[in-house]
Structures are given as structure tokens and as C-alpha cells.
Design an enzyme around this catalytic site. Structure first.
Site, PDB file in Angstrom:
ATOM      1  N   HIS A  83       9.027  78.025 -65.630  1.00 43.32           N
ATOM      2  CA  HIS A  83      10.241  77.350 -65.161  1.00 43.32           C
ATOM      3  C   HIS A  83      11.468  78.153 -65.573  1.00 43.32           C
ATOM      4  CE1 HIS A  83      11.428  75.491 -69.092  1.00 43.32           C
ATOM      5  NE2 HIS A  83      10.128  75.423 -69.302  1.00 43.32           N
ATOM      6  N   ASP A  91      14.658  76.895 -65.413  1.00 41.64           N
ATOM      7  CA  ASP A  91      15.769  76.074 -65.902  1.00 41.64           C
ATOM      8  C   ASP A  91      15.714  75.943 -67.416  1.00 41.64           C
ATOM      9  OD1 ASP A  91      13.429  74.389 -65.632  1.00 41.64           O
ATOM     10  OD2 ASP A  91      14.729  72.686 -66.060  1.00 41.64           O
ATOM     11  N   ASP A  94      11.939  79.537 -74.005  1.00 42.06           N
ATOM     12  CA  ASP A  94      11.539  78.411 -73.162  1.00 42.06           C
ATOM     13  C   ASP A  94      12.417  78.386 -71.910  1.00 42.06           C
ATOM     14  OD1 ASP A  94      10.381  76.081 -72.215  1.00 42.06           O
ATOM     15  OD2 ASP A  94      11.460  74.774 -73.591  1.00 42.06           O
ATOM     16  N   GLU A 128      12.143  71.604 -64.843  1.00 43.48           N
ATOM     17  CA  GLU A 128      11.205  71.174 -65.886  1.00 43.48           C
ATOM     18  C   GLU A 128      11.898  70.421 -67.011  1.00 43.48           C
ATOM     19  OE1 GLU A 128       8.702  71.481 -69.530  1.00 43.48           O
ATOM     20  OE2 GLU A 128      10.728  72.214 -69.169  1.00 43.48           O
ATOM     21  N   GLU A 129      13.108  70.846 -67.355  1.00 48.49           N
ATOM     22  CA  GLU A 129      13.836  70.181 -68.440  1.00 48.49           C
ATOM     23  C   GLU A 129      14.399  68.825 -68.009  1.00 48.49           C
ATOM     24  OE1 GLU A 129      13.433  71.216 -71.231  1.00 48.49           O
ATOM     25  OE2 GLU A 129      13.189  73.384 -71.220  1.00 48.49           O
ATOM     26  N   ASP A 189       3.698  77.963 -71.050  1.00 44.84           N
ATOM     27  CA  ASP A 189       4.765  77.094 -71.551  1.00 44.84           C
ATOM     28  C   ASP A 189       4.126  76.060 -72.462  1.00 44.84           C
ATOM     29  OD1 ASP A 189       7.181  75.859 -71.980  1.00 44.84           O
ATOM     30  OD2 ASP A 189       7.173  74.755 -70.087  1.00 44.84           O
TER      31      ASP A 189
END
Length: 345
Positions: free
Chosen positions: A90, A92, A124, A158-159, A185
Site C-alpha cells: 500500500h 498510503d 509502512d 490501507e490506513e 506488510d
């Protein structure tokens, strides 16, 4: 020999500074999915960074959208008789929180300090998928092929708990069909021990709140007469766990830890680094090792709690109290049914 040559190319990518350059460029893009003003940057990350990177490796790319959220789908097909590997990452990140960083550090600038790189997304998840792309390139440049069919999904929400991801995959089942999924992840045992997980805990975040009345009321005039939603909510949250963090709701827990899982975790030691948080040995489910607590059991956390005006408190009984909670759960826990059961009580 091609394996050694590919590894050498991957190591050169790291030591030459090319990896740092790619990661720095990506970290500099403020892809805050929790900030509505960053929507154009989310799209730009796909178009300007991910799409060119995959196309340079012979992948065909498609930008997909679901529920207003952008995704990149990339595919390199080599041989119908070969297995297909689906990768995931991801682009984001959480909010930058620019003012919360130590002096000389910025969320949007990759900075090296004491042998570590700092910048939002470095760990991340921009660092991980940048490594994956570099590894794919090392193999292709060494032998001309991967030896398998490759698909890759980059999501940009994702966040925000991956809005649209489930619907996207359900709508494109054939597109995402693969023999194995490799998602870079997740947690790790330590910075010095490479880790491959064959599964991970799920997570569900939810809000609990009490709306007692409209507006705050002076505590000198109404204290002792009006219910305090903050106190009521605190007691409600306290009923979920013991003071040690042990979860008290049976439906939020597995029946047991399977023996094969216990064996797999037997030599896994969770380490507290010198500059990181120190593990509280008495927190969580008693009788379990740290690895079993982290990977094979459920945990509950209150991520945020708010009542009144925290930055400028006033002498008034607040009208509302709110908490954002999160349950990390393992296989065997029907999390949706469990949350409904708790809400009903």
C-alpha cells in the site's frame, strides 16, 4: 549461479544508493489517506511512481477504482503452465503529524540518523514494496524472466481500513486469481531476524460513544445531578478487559492455540530494542509467551478517547464521550457476530 547473481544485483541496489533514492522520492509524496485534501497525491503516487516502476519490468498496468479509492493492478504473464504469485503493498500512509517529529526530521523527507532511515512510509509500506520491486528487477535483469507469473496490487487506503478492497477483489475474482499471495506488510520479530509469516491476525476498528444531551452544563450547577458520559464510557470500556488487559468477552477469544501453531512459535522471541518500548510481561492473556500473545491470541486496545475539550478544559459536564477501539483477532473468532453480541449487552 543465476541465484547468486540476482542476489548480488539486489545487494548492489541497496549499497549503490539507488534504493535510497527511490524510497526518498516516494516518501516525499504526502500520501495521507486520512486527509481528504491528499486525494490527488494518492492518484499521483500510482501514476507517477508505481505504474512506471512496474511497466519498466514488463508488467501491464491498470488503474482500478472502488468506492472512490484508487488501486493499481500490475501483471506480468510469462507461461500459463507456471504458477502465479500475487504481491501486495500500500502506498498510503497515516497523517504526517509534522510537528510531532524530533528536530531535524520530517515525515516527507527520508533522513538517515544513527544507521536508520526516518520518513513517513519508510517502514509502512513504501519501503517494503520498493524492496519487492527491486527484487523483481534483480531477477529479471539476471536471467530475463521471473520463472513465474506475477501480479501485484497497490492500494491507497490501507490506513483507512482498506475501503473498497473487499468489493474490488470480489468484483475481479479472475483478475486476482493466484497460487500464492505474498503481502509484505506486517510485524516482525526483530530488526535483525528476517521473518516470513504464513498468516496474521485480522483487525477491526470501531467507535463507542455516548450522547447524553445537547451541550455542556456547568459542573457547579449540575454536578451530581447529570450523568457524566465520560465516566459511563470509561466503565463500559473497563468491562471489556481486566486491568491487566486480559479480554473478558468469551466471544472475542479463540478456544485454544493449535499445537502446530505453538510449535511454530516455540523459538520466536519478541525482543525490546534499546530505543523502543519495553514489553510489559504481565499484560494480556496470562500463561502465554510473548510470541503467543502477539501472533496466536486476540488483543484489545483503546486507540483514542475524547470527552469535553481536551486542549481547553472547562468546568462543565460534557454532553458526549467517544472512543475509537480496535480488536486484533485470530482464526476462529467471528468478529462481526461478537461485536454485535457485545453491543446488544
Amino acid at each position: 549461479m543465476t541465484r547468486d547473481a540476482a542476489i548480488a544485483k539486489a545487494e548492489s541496489y541497496l549499497t549503490s544508493g539507488d534504493f535510497q533514492e527511490d524510497l526518498a522520492r516516494r516518501v516525499a509524496m504526502p500520501t495521507e489517506s486520512q486527509n481528504p485534501d491528499r486525494q490527488p497525491v494518492l492518484d499521483l503516487y500510482i501514476e507517477a511512481e508505481m505504474k512506471p516502476a512496474f511497466e519498466a519490468l514488463g508488467f501491464e498496468c491498470r488503474k482500478l477504482s472502488q468506492n472512490g479509492w484508487p488501486f493499481l493492478y500490475a501483471e506480468r504473464h510469462e507461461d500459463a503452465l507456471r504458477p502465479t504469485v500475487l504481491g501486495y503493498g500500500h502506498g498510503d500512509v497515516v497523517r504526517g503529524l509534522d510537528n510531532g517529529w524530533d528536530g531535524g526530521l520530517s515525515p516527507w523527507q527520508l533522513t538517515e540518523r544513527d544507521g536508520r532511515w526516518y520518513g513517513r512510509g519508510a517502514a509502512d509500506n513504501k519501503g517494503q514494496h520498493t524492496i519487492n520491486i527491486g527484487a523483481l528487477r534483480a531477477v529479471i535483469e539476471t536471467r530475463g524472466t521471473l520463472g513465474f507469473n506475477a501480479k501485484y496490487l497497490i492500494e491507497m487506503g490501507e490506513e483507512r481500513i482498506s475501503p473498497g478492497l473487499h468489493a474490488l477483489v470480489a468484483a475481479h475474482k479472475d483478475l486476482f486469481r493466484a497460487d500464492v499471495l505474498i503481502a509484505s506488510d506486517g510485524p516482525r520479530l526483530s530488526a535483525t531476524r528476517p521473518t516470513v509469516f504464513l498468516g496474521s491476525r485480522g483487525a477491526i476498528s470501531f467507535d463507542i460513544w455516548i450522547d447524553a444531551r445537547k451541550g455542556g452544563h456547568h459542573s457547579g450547577n449540575w454536578g451530581g445531578l447529570l450523568s457524566d458520559p465520560a465516566i459511563q464510557l470509561a466503565h463500559a470500556l473497563a468491562s471489556i478487559t481486566e486491568t491487566s488487559g486480559k479480554i473478558l468477552i468469551p466471544e472475542w477469544l479463540p478456544m485454544n492455540i493449535p499445537e502446530n501453531v505453538r510449535r511454530a512459535l516455540a523459538d520466536c522471541e519478541i525482543e525490546s530494542s534499546a530505543d523502543g518500548p519495553q514489553i510489559d510481561p504481565n499484560w494480556g492473556e496470562p500463561g502465554l509467551t510473548s510470541a503467543e500473545k502477539l501472533f496466536a491470541w486476540c488483543s484489545f486496545a483503546v486507540l483514542a478517547f475524547e470527552a469535553g475539550t481536551p486542549r481547553t478544559p472547562v468546568g462543565a459536564i460534557p454532553p458526549r464521550a467517544w472512543a475509537r477501539c480496535q480488536l486484533r483477532f485470530v482464526v476462529g473468532v467471528d468478529v462481526k457476530m461478537s461485536c454485535r453480541l457485545y453491543a446488544a449487552t
